[in-house]
Design an enzyme around this catalytic site. Structure first.
Site, mmCIF file in Angstrom:
data_model
loop_
_atom_site.group_PDB
_atom_site.id
_atom_site.type_symbol
_atom_site.label_atom_id
_atom_site.label_comp_id
_atom_site.label_asym_id
_atom_site.label_seq_id
_atom_site.Cartn_x
_atom_site.Cartn_y
_atom_site.Cartn_z
ATOM 1 N N SER A 128 50.122 42.637 35.283
ATOM 2 C CA SER A 128 48.964 42.341 36.118
ATOM 3 C C SER A 128 48.782 40.836 36.220
ATOM 4 C CB SER A 128 47.703 42.951 35.501
ATOM 5 O OG SER A 128 46.529 42.500 36.152
ATOM 6 N N TYR A 144 42.170 43.869 28.572
ATOM 7 C CA TYR A 144 43.160 44.323 29.550
ATOM 8 C C TYR A 144 44.190 43.224 29.798
ATOM 9 C CZ TYR A 144 45.270 45.923 33.912
ATOM 10 O OH TYR A 144 46.168 46.303 34.887
#
Length: 259
Positions: free
Chosen positions: A152, A162
């Protein structure tokens, strides 16, 4: 582009496993790989969802199988690999797409409960390692393979768990590329920017003040549907990408730039 160049993006005779295959991006990836000629195994903790996603492909004349998998469990991952081999003869491509994102509590990393910290790292990092280990033998037997990890843009922003987990997966990608490259297995990663789908909008709603600040920093296309990731996916999965190994490719409109 010549027909021979286009042919090098084909995946005829290949077998691809996509984890998180019942999810939004997983289904898009699975269809693209199947339309490029691969037989596709859609694997997900949501086994019913994986089976329904596979039925959508088979109803269109494509080769697909849906299976349940817990990517954090080595026995479950081994069963996934065995079912793929039994159905299609082996495994050539693994897309480690399964991850926790929208489910993660939106709190400062200092306030994140320990169980959530452990859970995110176990799914988003360890799960990819487990699945890579499960498919390794089949790839070696078939003369090589491709592992594509979904990371990501958030890996390079700092901040929450995350992003921490996805940056760890960038490091795992590089490490696996070095250890598996001599066996003919290339390992790379895709780092998407703001993807226009339900999980992405749940994590960062369209009207959230932070979205405006983030998009202002993106010099090119601000956001895109998952379909805009497919060119990179097929390049890394196909013979056209055979010289690419150990790389994380950002697909984000220039949001992340690394010299």
């Amino acid at each position: 582009m010549s027909s021979s160049t286009i042919d090098r993006l084909r995946l005829d005779g290949k077998v691809a496993v996509v984890t998180g295959g019942a999810g939004a991006i997983g289904q898009v990836y699975g269809r693209a790989l199947a339309e490029a000629g691969a037989s596709v195994v859609l694997a997900d903790l949501n086994g019913d969802g994986a089976e329904q996603a596979a039925k959508s492909l088979t109803s269109d004349g494509l080769h697909a199988l849906g299976v349940r998998v817990d990517i954090t469990d080595r026995t479950s991952a081994a069963d996934m690999a065995d079912r793929a081999t039994a159905a299609f003869g082996g495994i050539d491509i693994l897309v480690n797409n399964a991850a926790l994102m929208a489910e993660i509590p939106q709190v400062d990393i200092l306030d994140l409960p320990t169980d959530w910290f452990d859970r995110v790292m176990r799914v988003n990092v360890f799960g990819a390692v487990v699945c890579a280990g499960a498919v390794k033998a089949s790839m070696v037997e078939r003369g090589g393979g491709r592992i594509i990890n979904q990371v990501s843009a958030g890996a390079f922003m700092g901040g929450g768990i995350y992003g921490v987990s996805k940056l760890a997966l960038v490091s795992v990608t590089a490490g696996l590329a070095r250890s598996l490259g001599p066996l003919g297995i290339n390992v790379n990663a895709i780092a998407p920017g703001l993807v226009e789908n339900e999980p992405g909008l749940r994590s960062l709603p369209a009207d959230h003040p932070a979205r405006a600040a983030l998009t202002a920093a993106i010099p090119g296309k601000k956001s895109a549907p998952a379909e805009d990731l497919l060119g990179t996916l097929l390049l890394l999965a196909s013979p056209a990408g055979e010289w690419i190994n150990g790389q994380t490719i950002s697909v984000d409109g220039g949001w992340v730039t690394r010299l």
